[in-house]
Design a protein around this motif. Structure first.
Motif, mmCIF file in Angstrom:
data_model
loop_
_atom_site.group_PDB
_atom_site.id
_atom_site.type_symbol
_atom_site.label_atom_id
_atom_site.label_comp_id
_atom_site.label_asym_id
_atom_site.label_seq_id
_atom_site.Cartn_x
_atom_site.Cartn_y
_atom_site.Cartn_z
ATOM 1 N N TRP A 188 0.764 -1.212 0.142
ATOM 2 C CA TRP A 188 0.122 0.036 -0.176
ATOM 3 C C TRP A 188 1.042 1.262 0.144
ATOM 4 O O TRP A 188 1.632 1.363 0.855
ATOM 5 C CB TRP A 188 -1.018 -0.108 1.243
ATOM 6 N N GLY A 189 0.662 2.206 -0.760
ATOM 7 C CA GLY A 189 1.427 3.437 -0.810
ATOM 8 C C GLY A 189 2.740 3.462 -1.273
ATOM 9 O O GLY A 189 3.327 4.620 -1.268
ATOM 10 N N VAL A 190 2.846 2.422 -2.141
ATOM 11 C CA VAL A 190 4.287 2.314 -2.823
ATOM 12 C C VAL A 190 4.139 2.378 -4.100
ATOM 13 O O VAL A 190 3.527 1.563 -4.917
ATOM 14 C CB VAL A 190 5.111 0.923 -2.426
ATOM 15 N N GLU A 191 4.819 3.305 -4.715
ATOM 16 C CA GLU A 191 4.610 3.554 -6.383
ATOM 17 C C GLU A 191 5.194 2.684 -7.057
ATOM 18 O O GLU A 191 6.484 2.259 -6.546
ATOM 19 C CB GLU A 191 5.066 5.223 -6.757
ATOM 20 N N PRO A 192 5.179 2.184 -8.378
ATOM 21 C CA PRO A 192 5.796 1.584 -9.142
ATOM 22 C C PRO A 192 7.512 2.137 -9.281
ATOM 23 O O PRO A 192 7.372 3.197 -9.349
ATOM 24 C CB PRO A 192 5.366 1.655 -10.575
ATOM 25 N N LEU A 193 8.421 0.942 -9.097
ATOM 26 C CA LEU A 193 9.706 1.506 -9.315
ATOM 27 C C LEU A 193 10.353 2.292 -8.128
ATOM 28 O O LEU A 193 11.688 2.573 -8.374
ATOM 29 C CB LEU A 193 10.035 2.229 -10.704
ATOM 30 N N SER A 194 9.526 2.235 -7.103
ATOM 31 C CA SER A 194 10.073 2.879 -5.911
ATOM 32 C C SER A 194 11.160 2.259 -5.203
ATOM 33 O O SER A 194 11.242 0.898 -5.472
ATOM 34 C CB SER A 194 9.152 3.201 -4.999
ATOM 35 N N THR A 195 12.082 2.757 -4.391
ATOM 36 C CA THR A 195 13.064 2.182 -3.787
ATOM 37 C C THR A 195 12.841 1.985 -2.424
ATOM 38 O O THR A 195 12.402 2.973 -1.869
ATOM 39 C CB THR A 195 14.511 2.903 -4.139
ATOM 40 N N LEU A 196 12.779 0.870 -1.767
ATOM 41 C CA LEU A 196 12.477 0.879 -0.315
ATOM 42 C C LEU A 196 13.897 0.258 0.310
ATOM 43 O O LEU A 196 14.253 -0.628 -0.149
ATOM 44 C CB LEU A 196 11.465 -0.402 -0.101
ATOM 45 N N CYS A 197 14.126 1.055 1.542
ATOM 46 C CA CYS A 197 15.250 0.709 2.436
ATOM 47 C C CYS A 197 14.397 -0.354 3.555
ATOM 48 O O CYS A 197 13.646 -0.005 4.396
ATOM 49 C CB CYS A 197 15.684 1.887 3.057
ATOM 50 N N LEU A 198 14.924 -1.705 3.500
ATOM 51 C CA LEU A 198 14.183 -2.611 4.601
ATOM 52 C C LEU A 198 15.208 -3.022 5.674
ATOM 53 O O LEU A 198 16.328 -3.145 5.278
ATOM 54 C CB LEU A 198 13.704 -3.857 3.636
ATOM 55 N N THR A 199 14.945 -2.698 6.934
ATOM 56 C CA THR A 199 15.573 -3.112 7.967
ATOM 57 C C THR A 199 14.843 -4.224 8.648
ATOM 58 O O THR A 199 13.757 -4.300 9.221
ATOM 59 C CB THR A 199 15.718 -2.009 9.155
ATOM 60 N N GLU A 200 15.450 -5.552 8.675
ATOM 61 C CA GLU A 200 14.794 -6.656 9.110
ATOM 62 C C GLU A 200 14.850 -6.602 10.740
ATOM 63 O O GLU A 200 16.059 -6.752 11.175
ATOM 64 C CB GLU A 200 15.407 -7.915 8.590
ATOM 65 N N ILE A 201 13.837 -6.556 11.384
ATOM 66 C CA ILE A 201 13.775 -6.848 13.198
ATOM 67 C C ILE A 201 13.931 -8.013 13.584
ATOM 68 O O ILE A 201 14.639 -8.320 14.299
ATOM 69 C CB ILE A 201 12.667 -5.754 13.530
ATOM 70 N N ILE A 202 13.382 -9.133 12.794
ATOM 71 C CA ILE A 202 13.158 -10.512 13.346
ATOM 72 C C ILE A 202 12.692 -11.324 12.221
ATOM 73 O O ILE A 202 12.018 -10.815 11.301
ATOM 74 C CB ILE A 202 12.323 -10.382 14.647
ATOM 75 N N ARG A 203 13.229 -12.597 12.163
ATOM 76 C CA ARG A 203 12.975 -13.499 11.381
ATOM 77 C C ARG A 203 12.761 -14.898 11.751
ATOM 78 O O ARG A 203 13.342 -15.098 12.786
ATOM 79 C CB ARG A 203 14.021 -13.562 10.053
#
Length: 717
Positions: A657-672
């Motif tokens: 939701w709210g992410v435009e096509p070809l946008s770049t996201l910075c992901l910080t994994e908190i837990i897996r």
């Protein structure tokens, strides 16, 4: 003209027989005639769309107990600033007290309008007033009236120019209008698609909580719909109209089998006030079900944002009050058999070790015996009439807690845990003892600092009873300054539902037990996932159980709670207020360590997660889906919970939701969760960049069944 600007952008305008209210997003207006108020306009200011036909001549409401010959003689308007005793955001409240000559008597009906700053919806409800209102409108709250004004109803003769259904003579009778509705909206636009959403509670016997119908407007159609929410979207342009019936689900409607929304060609009515003649006979002020009318851009995301804004206005989110991790021992089915001082002290130690913040003692802390007690004789125990007999039902149980609850309060305070209690409002005689319930609840709060009361055993039989129950809740909230939170049980009987004035706490959604084989983590996740577009995550209390109990009840079921694991069971409800529905002292050492690890990782983020707008991702949970949840903090930041159920693929693309096509996201994994109950934390908080594809999808990888990753994300500018 009287024109006044109140809270920020909210305003009211009165000119002769015309009333107009609004803000920068929406405006609604009425003309008052001898027959009553008539809706003239609902205007979407952002999209510049007028939703109502200019030819409307039908009154805004009609009730079966109000004579068709009743005449509106005068109307007084009182405006004030309110905040529902600190629960809601501040809003402009207008009380329009309408005096009717009704069967040789004077009847006063109050139309209450509520406008919220910057928000694109307006709410209203009706109250039949007991006695004669004073000049200030006899407002419910303590706020002083901002002003009092009069509306003079137009006495001109009625001449209808409304569109009529085009029917043959043999079918004319089908064009007649019913006599119990709370809003009448003649839609201007023909080319619209409607959708109706129905909610279900009574979750002891229902596990499919959302139903949907949709269609196109048709000029000759007479269509009855059940539900709490209806939307209209133009098929030719922008803009949408939303109408919500603020009341129980159809399962809890006080007029079973009736209609909630009714299309009469292009004319839409919100049916059923809930008020009957017998309610009025008690001589008390009775309030109808409410209605919300809102406007939005017409797309799904805008629709969800409107619902989120609606709920956040009704209950202003406060992290220290509305984010909590609770335990309640009833889920292990020992009922009240294990309750005593030593047992609860042990549970407090276990809750503290897990990192929980609230321990709630269920039925059995009190001296009185309910029908659910292990000590109830066959066919015995109470489920109402709690103040009968010696009046000691709500005293602390003298044998189980010989020192009262004080030792528990002391131990809880030392561990940074708050105490909660089970409580059942006395439903006898339509909650005639509501004031005694207020005294009981305030006494427990003051003596033991109880902050969370689970309200169980609710049985609403009339609008009179509902009004008294809500008055009880409001009085406790008012007196405690909003410190008390009610966990409102929605599992059985006729209750408040989701939109029926539940803003005074959370919804205790489900009773599920491994003892009965009716608990599956993916079922709980699915109920959350389907509700989230319409109800906020912070207002839901969702359970996780001890998954190692009763494995034999599931035999070789590959989707059993045991196969998904304890950490997974917690994580699927981590974007709500999780409820450890168990005796935490019966967890194994391995379970306790795994749970404490995941709670330690999630807990610092929990207030922010609930503070965001939580929406579903991916496929509907089925036990074999790629699914998830997204908490939108603001335009650029939020959290993602990506979940792989027992799905064959290890990689999947999710539309965010709210992410435009070809946008770049910075992901910080908190837990897996790499494997069953194997928790991996990203203590270094390393960040990776990913790019959405041309359609706005982002790919994720999870190697094991029943695994997940929790991310904090930032959309690069």
């Amino acid at each position: 003209m009287l024109k006044s600007k109140w809270i920020q952008d909210c305003y009211v305008q009165i000119e002769g027989s015309k009333l107009k209210v609004g803000n920068t997003a929406i405006e609604r207006s009425w003309a008052f005639e001898e027959r009553g108020p008539i809706s003239k306009s609902i205007y979407d200011k952002k999209n510049q769309v007028e939703w109502l036909s200019r030819t409307n001549e039908t009154t805004m409401f009609q009730f079966p107990w109000l004579s068709p010959s009743a005449k509106l003689t005068n109307a007084s308007v009182t405006a004030s600033e309110e905040d529902d005793y600190g629960i809601s955001k501040p809003y402009l409240r207008l009380d329009v007290d309408m005096a009717y000559d009704h069967d040789d008597e004077r009847l006063t009906i109050r139309l209450t309008l509520k406008v919220y700053p910057g928000s694109s919806f307006i709410r209203h409800e009706y109250s039949v007033l007991a006695g004669k209102p004073n000049a200030a409108g006899e407002a419910e709250s303590d706020s002083a009236a901002s002003f009092v004004a009069l509306i003079q109803p137009d006495r001109q003769a009625f001449s209808s120019t409304e569109d009529k259904l085009q029917l043959d003579d043999n079918n004319k009778a089908r064009g007649k209008l019913g006599g119990d509705y709370c809003d009448w909206l003649p839609i201007q636009h023909l080319h619209c698609r409607w959708a109706c959403v129905g909610f279900r509670d009574q979750t002891d016997t229902h596990n499919n909580l959302i139903s949907k119908e949709s269609g196109l407007l048709y000029v000759n159609e007479q269509l009855s719909l059940r539900g709490n929410l209806l939307t209209l979207k133009s098929t030719l342009g922008t803009g949408g109209l939303m109408v919500a019936k603020e009341g129980p689900t159809p399962l809890g409607d006080l007029q079973p089998g009736c209609t909630d929304f009714y299309f009469h060609g292009k004319r839409l009515s919100v049916k059923g006030s809930g008020i009957t003649q017998s309610d009025l006979s008690a001589g008390e002020t009775i309030t109808s079900y409410g209605t919300m009318v809102g406007v939005y851009d017409g797309d799904a995301f805008s629709e969800h944002r409107l619902m989120h804004d609606y709920h956040r206005n009704l209950r202003h989110y406060k992290p220290d009050r509305d984010s909590f991790l609770m335990s309640n021992t009833w889920g292990d089915r020992s009922k009240d058999g294990a309750l005593n001082e030593a047992f609860v002290l042990d549970e407090l130690r276990a809750a503290s070790n897990l990192g929980l913040t609230v321990l709630q003692i269920d039925d059995g802390w009190q001296k009185g015996v309910t029908v659910n007690s292990v000590n109830a004789a066959p066919g015995g125990g109470l489920w109402s009439h709690y103040y009968s007999g010696n009046g000691q039902f709500w005293h602390v149980h003298p044998e189980r807690f010989p020192n009262g609850l004080s030792p528990l309060v002391k131990s809880a305070a030392e561990k940074g845990i708050q105490l909660g209690l089970w409580f059942s409002p006395d439903s006898s005689d339509d909650y005639v003892n509501w004031e005694k319930d207020v005294t009981t609840l305030l006494g427990l709060h003051e003596a033991y600092d109880i902050v969370a009361f689970k309200l169980d055993g609710i049985e609403i039989r009339s609008k009179l009873g509902e009004t008294r129950l809500l008055t009880m809740m409001r009085q406790v909230v008012k007196t405690t300054g909003g410190k008390v939170v009610f966990n409102i049980d929605a599992t059985a009987r006729t209750r408040l539902g989701y939109l029926g004035q539940t803003q005074y706490g959370t919804i205790f959604l489900e009773n599920r037990y491994t003892d009965w084989g009716n608990y599956y983590p993916h079922w709980t996740l699915r109920n959350l996932w389907t509700l989230l577009p319409y109800f906020p995550a912070d207002r839901l209390q969702m359970e996780f159980l001890n998954v190692e109990r009763n494995q034999d009840k599931y035999e070789n079921d590959p989707l059993s709670p045991f196969h998904s694991g304890q950490v997974y069971a917690f994580m699927v409800v981590a974007f709500t207020n999780p409820l450890a529905w168990m005796e935490t002292t019966r967890l194994t050492a391995t379970q306790s360590v795994a749970l404490s690890n995941v709670i330690e990782a999630v807990k610092p983020h929990h207030p922010a997660i609930l503070g965001g707008h939580v929406l579903p991702l991916g496929e509907e949970p089925s036990g074999a889906s790629w699914t998830g949840l997204q908490s939108i903090i603001d335009e650029h930041n939020g959290y993602l919970l990506v979940i792989r159920e027992k799905h064959t693929r290890s990689e999947y693309a999710l539309k965010l939701w709210g992410v435009e096509p070809l946008s770049t996201l910075c992901l910080t994994e908190i837990i897996r969760l790499a494997d069953k109950d194997v928790v991996i934390s990203n203590r270094a908080e390393e960040t990776v960049e990913v790019e959405a594809d041309a359609n706005g999808y982002v790919s994720f990888k999870l190697s094991a069944h029943f695994s997940f990753s929790l991310y904090r994300y930032q959309i690069a500018e």
